[in-house]
Write a protein that holds these residues in place. Structure first.
Motif, PDB file in Angstrom:
ATOM      1  N   ALA A  88      -2.541   7.192  -1.437  1.00 22.41           N
ATOM      2  CA  ALA A  88      -3.197   6.014  -0.895  1.00 22.41           C
ATOM      3  C   ALA A  88      -3.682   5.073  -2.015  1.00 22.41           C
ATOM      4  CB  ALA A  88      -4.648   6.597  -0.323  1.00 22.41           C
ATOM      5  N   GLN A  89      -3.346   3.768  -2.075  1.00 27.19           N
ATOM      6  CA  GLN A  89      -3.750   2.892  -2.778  1.00 27.19           C
ATOM      7  C   GLN A  89      -5.190   2.373  -2.588  1.00 27.19           C
ATOM      8  OE1 GLN A  89      -1.846   2.314  -5.305  1.00 27.19           O
ATOM      9  NE2 GLN A  89      -0.101   3.329  -4.635  1.00 27.19           N
TER      10      GLN A  89
ATOM     11  N   GLY B  69       0.943  -1.086  -0.154  1.00 27.24           N
ATOM     12  CA  GLY B  69       0.031   0.176   0.180  1.00 27.24           C
ATOM     13  C   GLY B  69       0.843   1.293  -0.054  1.00 27.24           C
ATOM     14  N   ASN B  70       2.397   1.200   0.084  1.00 25.11           N
ATOM     15  CA  ASN B  70       2.889   2.269   0.094  1.00 25.11           C
ATOM     16  C   ASN B  70       4.426   1.940  -0.500  1.00 25.11           C
ATOM     17  OD1 ASN B  70       3.694   5.048   1.043  1.00 25.11           O
ATOM     18  ND2 ASN B  70       4.950   4.248   2.672  1.00 25.11           N
TER      19      ASN B  70
ATOM     20  N   HIS C  27       2.440  11.163   0.300  1.00 29.42           N
ATOM     21  CA  HIS C  27       1.776  10.011   0.260  1.00 29.42           C
ATOM     22  C   HIS C  27       0.548   9.658  -0.941  1.00 29.42           C
ATOM     23  CE1 HIS C  27       0.121   6.451   1.857  1.00 29.42           C
ATOM     24  NE2 HIS C  27      -0.991   6.779   2.117  1.00 29.42           N
TER      25      HIS C  27
END
Length: 257
Positions: A166-167, A119-120, A164
């Protein structure tokens, strides 16, 4: 032997491979106490034996690997020890110990952490300048993300710089579902590759055989190699990279069999 290995397997999620090596180097290493190293097939897998006695993990569990080639690779690490036993030179043995003693007991926690990396993921964060670096990242990483998207059924979102992005939660859920099907040993190897490369995507593609180990390794070091081309190689950085490659290769043996 327990004290020497406990830093390795007690909390897999917290220990960087280089820091583990530094910690081990500060400890007094035990003398080699055995003459003959061999591999023996048992009901539960393949064991490494020292003068006929099976190796155990730091938690005193049977040290068993699922295939003879893996056990032979671990046996080679034991055979390579000379006057002392240095766990810092035994990446496959340490990784198997971690899997048997820790990951098998904390499987969900480790799998959750790897999914959080997805996710990151480092491959989603792109340089905005210089243009040549951004282009190198695009040419190297875009096909890998495309391949991972095909495996997961969801596309990755990209970000410029370090802000960042976000997925889609469905993407990380799909990743978590995939890693939830592997063995503790494979999960430990996935964790090692993920933390070394900063990319759960690269770990997945390595495990699935989408790219070769050398291609995965090169993709993980696009930025580092770019800086080395500009400013020259740093001796300490090169030493750390070589050590991490040993850890990476041990994990690759497990994932690629």
């Amino acid at each position: 032997m327990r004290d020497l290995f406990e830093e390795i397997h007690a909390d897999l999620a917290r220990h960087d491979p280089v820091e583990r090596a530094k910690e081990l180097s500060r400890r007094e290493l035990p003398k080699r106490f055995y003459t003959e190293v061999a591999v023996a097939e048992t009901d539960g897998g393949f064991a490494v034996t020292l003068d006929g006695r099976q190796v155990k993990t730091p938690a005193r569990k049977p040290f068993l690997l699922p295939s003879r080639p893996l056990a032979e690779a671990a046996a080679a690490e034991w055979a390579a020890q000379e006057s002392v036993i240095n766990p810092g030179l035994m990446p496959l043995t340490r990784l198997a110990n971690a899997a048997i003693d820790a990951v098998s007991q904390r499987f969900a926690e480790v799998a959750d952490e790897i999914a959080r990396y997805a996710g990151n993921d480092a491959l989603c964060y792109r340089a905005e300048e210089p243009e040549r670096l951004a282009e190198r990242q695009r040419l190297t990483w875009d096909p890998l993300l495309e391949a991972a998207s095909g495996l997961l059924g969801h596309r990755f979102r990209l970000a410029g710089g370090v802000l960042h992005v976000a997925q889609d939660p469905a993407l990380t859920a799909a990743y978590r579902a995939l890693v939830g099907t592997v063995s503790p040993l494979e999960l430990a190897a996935l964790h090692t590759v993920t933390t070394i490369t900063g990319s759960a995507v690269l770990a997945l593609l390595l495990a699935r055989g989408v790219s070769t180990p050398d291609q995965i390794w090169a993709a993980a070091h696009v930025d580092e190699d770019w800086n080395a081309e500009l400013w020259g190689e740093d001796a300490e950085a090169s030493r750390i990279r070589a050590y991490k490659r040993q850890e990476f290769d041990a994990a690759t043996l497990i994932l690629r069999g």
